[in-house]
Design a protein around this motif. Structure first.
Motif, short mmCIF file in Angstrom:
data_model
loop_
_atom_site.label_atom_id
_atom_site.label_comp_id
_atom_site.label_asym_id
_atom_site.label_seq_id
_atom_site.Cartn_x
_atom_site.Cartn_y
_atom_site.Cartn_z
N THR A 167 2.46 6.36 -7.41
CA THR A 167 1.42 7.29 -7.89
C THR A 167 1.72 8.74 -7.48
O THR A 167 0.80 9.56 -7.35
CB THR A 167 0.03 6.87 -7.33
N ASP A 197 0.84 -1.21 0.00
CA ASP A 197 0.00 0.00 0.00
C ASP A 197 0.87 1.25 0.00
O ASP A 197 0.61 2.21 -0.74
CB ASP A 197 -0.91 0.00 1.23
N SER A 198 1.90 1.25 0.84
CA SER A 198 2.80 2.41 0.88
C SER A 198 3.58 2.55 -0.42
O SER A 198 3.82 3.67 -0.89
CB SER A 198 3.77 2.27 2.06
N ILE A 251 2.54 1.83 -3.37
CA ILE A 251 1.65 2.42 -4.36
C ILE A 251 1.40 3.91 -4.06
O ILE A 251 1.55 4.77 -4.94
CB ILE A 251 0.31 1.67 -4.41
N GLU A 252 1.06 4.19 -2.80
CA GLU A 252 0.66 5.55 -2.44
C GLU A 252 1.82 6.53 -2.38
O GLU A 252 1.65 7.72 -2.70
CB GLU A 252 -0.06 5.52 -1.08
N GLU A 253 2.98 6.06 -1.98
CA GLU A 253 4.10 6.97 -1.75
C GLU A 253 5.17 6.95 -2.84
O GLU A 253 6.02 7.84 -2.89
CB GLU A 253 4.76 6.64 -0.40
N SER A 298 -3.08 4.79 -11.85
CA SER A 298 -3.45 4.06 -10.63
C SER A 298 -2.83 2.67 -10.65
O SER A 298 -2.37 2.18 -11.69
CB SER A 298 -4.97 3.95 -10.50
N ASN A 329 3.90 9.48 -11.55
CA ASN A 329 2.49 9.67 -11.91
C ASN A 329 2.29 10.40 -13.23
O ASN A 329 1.17 10.62 -13.67
CB ASN A 329 1.75 10.40 -10.78
#
Length: 224
Positions: A205, A197-198, A200-202, A215, A210
């Motif tokens: 993306t 999760d980190s 992907i998010e940090e 996504s 990005n």
């Protein structure tokens, strides 16, 4: 029990007495080697049989190891051999004691620096084992912004992410419609080091990646 009570240590009776006394002990006077151990060690003509006198044999090895490690070049050149005469053994001990009146660290006791180094080594080993204990295989979909996104550059951008515990695997492009393709990519992670999760998010993306990645979705997550 005083050291002087250990007599005739070259005889079976003397060794039996020493064996009995050393039951449950590391050294003559407790958990620290003392002058008593040196005197008794020097009075024993040879290492006691491990089969007949296991306690005495273990004690003999401990004392021999401590003396060998602690006195190289000390005591005015007097050394201790495996069967050193009592006078020489005691002389070495007393000479070392003269050099260090408080009798601390005469037999290789760990300094604070050595203890800290040992603790750090143990922590490093434990940390390594923990980090290697759990791994997972992840299948991820990486979606571009549109059909004009350069998918080769998208893949290069994704693979440019490097971090401990992350290993990128095979990938392929999969059509999703209207001329748009997504990239499906495999990755292996060390669970204690990488959070998907980190990741992907940090990392995947945010800028600059990005520019290509709209996504990311986790398709499959399996423990290895």
């Amino acid at each position: 029990m005083a050291v002087v009570t250990f007599t005739d240590l070259h005889t079976e009776a003397g060794l039996k007495a020493l064996e009995s006394f050393l039951s449950g002990k590391t050294y003559i006077s407790g958990n620290q080697i003392t002058k008593d151990d040196v005197k008794v060690y020097a009075a024993v003509s040879a290492k006691p049989s491990a089969d007949l006198y296991p306690n005495a044999s273990k004690w003999y090895d401990c004392v021999a190891s401590k003396l060998s490690a602690s006195f190289p070049g000390k005591a005015a050149g007097v050394g201790i051999s495996a069967q050193a005469p009592a006078a020489e053994a005691v002389k070495v001990f007393e000479a070392a004691a003269d050099e260090d009146d408080d009798d601390l660290d005469l037999f290789g006791d760990e300094t604070e620096e050595e203890k800290k180094a040992a603790e750090e080594r143990e922590q490093a080993k434990a940390s390594t084992k923990k980090k290697e204990s759990g791994k997972s295989s992840v299948l991820m979909d990486v979606k571009p912004w549109d059909d004009e996104t350069d998918m080769k550059k998208l893949e290069e951008a994704v693979r440019s992410v490097e971090m401990p515990g992350l290993l990128w695997g095979a990938s392929k492009l999969v059509p999703v419609g209207y001329g748009i393709k997504k990239m499906t990519i495999m990755l292996t992670i060390v669970d204690d080091l990488v959070s998907v999760d980190s990741l992907i998010e940090e990392r995947l993306t945010v800028e600059p990646i990005n520019e290509y990645v709209q996504s990311c979705d986790i398709v499959a997550f399996n423990k290895i």
